[in-house]
Design a protein around this motif. Structure first.
Motif, PDB file in Angstrom:
ATOM      1  N   LEU A   1      14.035  58.471  67.420  1.00 58.26           N
ATOM      2  CA  LEU A   1      15.484  58.644  67.313  1.00 58.26           C
ATOM      3  C   LEU A   1      15.918  58.791  65.859  1.00 58.26           C
ATOM      4  O   LEU A   1      16.802  59.596  65.545  1.00 58.26           O
ATOM      5  N   GLU A   2      15.314  58.026  64.963  1.00 58.18           N
ATOM      6  CA  GLU A   2      15.638  58.150  63.539  1.00 58.18           C
ATOM      7  C   GLU A   2      15.267  59.531  63.012  1.00 58.18           C
ATOM      8  O   GLU A   2      16.007  60.124  62.217  1.00 58.18           O
ATOM      9  N   THR A   3      14.127  60.042  63.468  1.00 55.07           N
ATOM     10  CA  THR A   3      13.635  61.327  62.968  1.00 55.07           C
ATOM     11  C   THR A   3      14.436  62.497  63.498  1.00 55.07           C
ATOM     12  O   THR A   3      14.795  63.416  62.755  1.00 55.07           O
ATOM     13  N   THR A   4      14.742  62.441  64.802  1.00 52.74           N
ATOM     14  CA  THR A   4      15.436  63.585  65.408  1.00 52.74           C
ATOM     15  C   THR A   4      16.889  63.637  64.989  1.00 52.74           C
ATOM     16  O   THR A   4      17.462  64.713  64.883  1.00 52.74           O
ATOM     17  N   GLY A   5      17.506  62.459  64.808  1.00 53.09           N
ATOM     18  CA  GLY A   5      18.890  62.422  64.335  1.00 53.09           C
ATOM     19  C   GLY A   5      19.930  62.778  65.373  1.00 53.09           C
ATOM     20  O   GLY A   5      21.130  62.631  65.145  1.00 53.09           O
ATOM     21  N   HIS A   6      19.513  63.250  66.541  1.00 52.08           N
ATOM     22  CA  HIS A   6      20.472  63.587  67.599  1.00 52.08           C
ATOM     23  C   HIS A   6      19.704  63.751  68.904  1.00 52.08           C
ATOM     24  O   HIS A   6      18.490  63.915  68.919  1.00 52.08           O
ATOM     25  N   LEU A   7      20.440  63.683  70.021  1.00 52.87           N
ATOM     26  CA  LEU A   7      19.869  63.995  71.332  1.00 52.87           C
ATOM     27  C   LEU A   7      20.681  65.121  71.942  1.00 52.87           C
ATOM     28  O   LEU A   7      21.879  64.972  72.196  1.00 52.87           O
ATOM     29  N   ASP A   8      20.039  66.238  72.156  1.00 58.54           N
ATOM     30  CA  ASP A   8      20.691  67.403  72.748  1.00 58.54           C
ATOM     31  C   ASP A   8      20.239  67.509  74.201  1.00 58.54           C
ATOM     32  O   ASP A   8      19.091  67.818  74.486  1.00 58.54           O
ATOM     33  N   PHE A   9      21.147  67.221  75.128  1.00 59.00           N
ATOM     34  CA  PHE A   9      20.765  67.187  76.537  1.00 59.00           C
ATOM     35  C   PHE A   9      20.815  68.585  77.134  1.00 59.00           C
ATOM     36  O   PHE A   9      21.642  68.921  77.972  1.00 59.00           O
ATOM     37  N   GLY A  10      19.853  69.407  76.671  1.00 56.36           N
ATOM     38  CA  GLY A  10      19.701  70.758  77.173  1.00 56.36           C
ATOM     39  C   GLY A  10      18.591  70.838  78.199  1.00 56.36           C
ATOM     40  O   GLY A  10      18.157  69.831  78.765  1.00 56.36           O
ATOM     41  N   VAL A  11      18.081  72.050  78.402  1.00 52.33           N
ATOM     42  CA  VAL A  11      17.152  72.279  79.504  1.00 52.33           C
ATOM     43  C   VAL A  11      15.780  71.643  79.276  1.00 52.33           C
ATOM     44  O   VAL A  11      15.024  71.465  80.218  1.00 52.33           O
ATOM     45  N   ASP A  12      15.451  71.269  78.049  1.00 50.16           N
ATOM     46  CA  ASP A  12      14.132  70.694  77.763  1.00 50.16           C
ATOM     47  C   ASP A  12      14.212  69.231  77.332  1.00 50.16           C
ATOM     48  O   ASP A  12      13.300  68.716  76.695  1.00 50.16           O
ATOM     49  N   THR A  13      15.285  68.567  77.691  1.00 49.15           N
ATOM     50  CA  THR A  13      15.495  67.195  77.226  1.00 49.15           C
ATOM     51  C   THR A  13      14.334  66.281  77.599  1.00 49.15           C
ATOM     52  O   THR A  13      13.773  65.590  76.746  1.00 49.15           O
ATOM     53  N   THR A  14      13.976  66.251  78.862  1.00 49.49           N
ATOM     54  CA  THR A  14      12.946  65.314  79.325  1.00 49.49           C
ATOM     55  C   THR A  14      11.631  65.552  78.604  1.00 49.49           C
ATOM     56  O   THR A  14      11.011  64.616  78.071  1.00 49.49           O
ATOM     57  N   ARG A  15      11.190  66.792  78.558  1.00 54.29           N
ATOM     58  CA  ARG A  15       9.929  67.126  77.906  1.00 54.29           C
ATOM     59  C   ARG A  15       9.979  66.836  76.415  1.00 54.29           C
ATOM     60  O   ARG A  15       9.036  66.277  75.833  1.00 54.29           O
TER      61      ARG A  15
END
Length: 331
Positions: free
Chosen positions: A307-321
């Motif tokens: 979470l620190e590295t990504t800086g965001h969560l984008d709940f698009g079509v590849d979220t789970t993977r």
């Protein structure tokens, strides 16, 4: 060798359970996973939400991961919630539901609390009947034995966490017999275990207000089944919502990890399901049931780093993977 019964259940449960298993296998390459059925769709196929074969497999493995369950909004003859059936049939008598601040997802820093919920009785005992035409009655069951088991587990968790505060939450001013028995039984045992100096209590409505106002003030919250269900869903806002809400249904020699979220039929198959609640539920299984403290800490640290590295969560079509691979890469 560790053995795990995987029960994907309904909806996105069939997406987040495989994701969590991929992460677990990175930590425990030799874990033996056996799959079983449960849920609404299982009921539609077989006429029972939890087949006896599933209960037998859970007992044999001693540990499980449950995904999600869809339930009808009205009474269906012969149907009872799969997760309630699993909890009661397997005597998973305590539910652990941690809430902590995470990068990106949490609206507030400095929160690290856990709700310990009595998991076997209360208003979820299933005792409902018609008293008269137009009058339905539900019976609330509180037993001294169940309260003692909850308080004993609380003492165990408090020791592991070096708890700074234990809060009993009840409504004994209105329900003096049931909530009074809960409060007094838990209080007596915890005081006897040496936790009197950090023990306090709150009425459930006051506790709800304070969880909104000052969640960082709490450490361990100990409460009854329905109150624990409601308060843990309220409190998980501070972790980032239900997609970040893990839990562990914990019995004697058996445990079932379970993300708190539902089956989310509106996003099934879209790839947008957040697997972190399921992944963090595996961490609870590692820590409290399998006693793999080092692995549990590694897993939670990997989620933190991701979470620190990504800086965001984008709940698009590849979220789970994407999230699953990100956590694996962070391990």
């Amino acid at each position: 060798m560790h053995r795990l019964c995987a029960i994907p259940g309904d909806g996105i449960g069939r997406e987040v359970v495989p994701a969590a298993l991929d992460v677990l296998k990175k930590l425990l390459p030799n874990v033996k996973v056996e799959e079983a059925e449960a849920g609404w769709e299982c009921f539609e196929r077989h006429g029972e939400a939890v087949p006896e074969s599933t209960l037998a497999r859970m007992r044999d493995c001693g540990a499980g991961l449950f995904g999600a369950v869809s339930s009808p909004s009205g009474k269906v003859p012969g149907y009872r919630s799969a997760i309630l059936t699993l909890r009661q049939a397997l005597d998973l008598h305590v539910s652990l539901r941690p809430v902590r601040s995470w990068p990106v997802t949490s609206p507030k820093a400095g929160i690290d609390l856990m709700i310990l919920r009595e998991n076997s009785e209360g208003l979820y005992s299933g005792r409902e009947h018609w008293e008269a035409e137009g009058v339905a009655v539900a019976e609330r069951v509180i037993s001294k034995a169940a309260c003692q088991r909850l308080a004993q587990r609380t003492a165990e968790v408090a020791k592991a966490r070096q708890a700074r505060r234990i809060t009993l939450v009840h409504k004994a001013n209105i329900l003096p017999l049931t909530c009074g028995l809960f409060r007094d039984t838990c209080r007596d045992l915890l005081m006897g275990e040496g936790w009197g100096d950090v023990l306090d209590e709150r009425l459930v409505d006051v506790a709800a207000l304070q969880l909104v106002e000052r969640p960082e003030a709490f450490d361990l919250i100990v409460t009854t089944n329905l109150f624990g269900d409601i308060l843990s869903d309220l409190a998980c806002h501070w972790s980032g919502g239900l997609g970040m809400a893990p839990s562990l249904n914990w019995g004697d020699g058996i445990a079932l990890a379970e993300p708190v979220h539902g089956s989310a039929p509106d996003i099934v198959g879209s790839g947008r399901a957040n697997p972190l609640a399921a992944i963090l539920s595996v961490a609870l299984l590692l820590r409290y049931h399998w006693r793999e403290e080092t692995l549990a800490t590694r897993l939670e640290a990997a989620v933190q780093r991701y979470l620190e590295t990504t800086g965001h969560l984008d709940f698009g079509v590849d979220t789970t993977r994407t999230i699953t691979q990100g956590v694996i890469d962070a391990l």
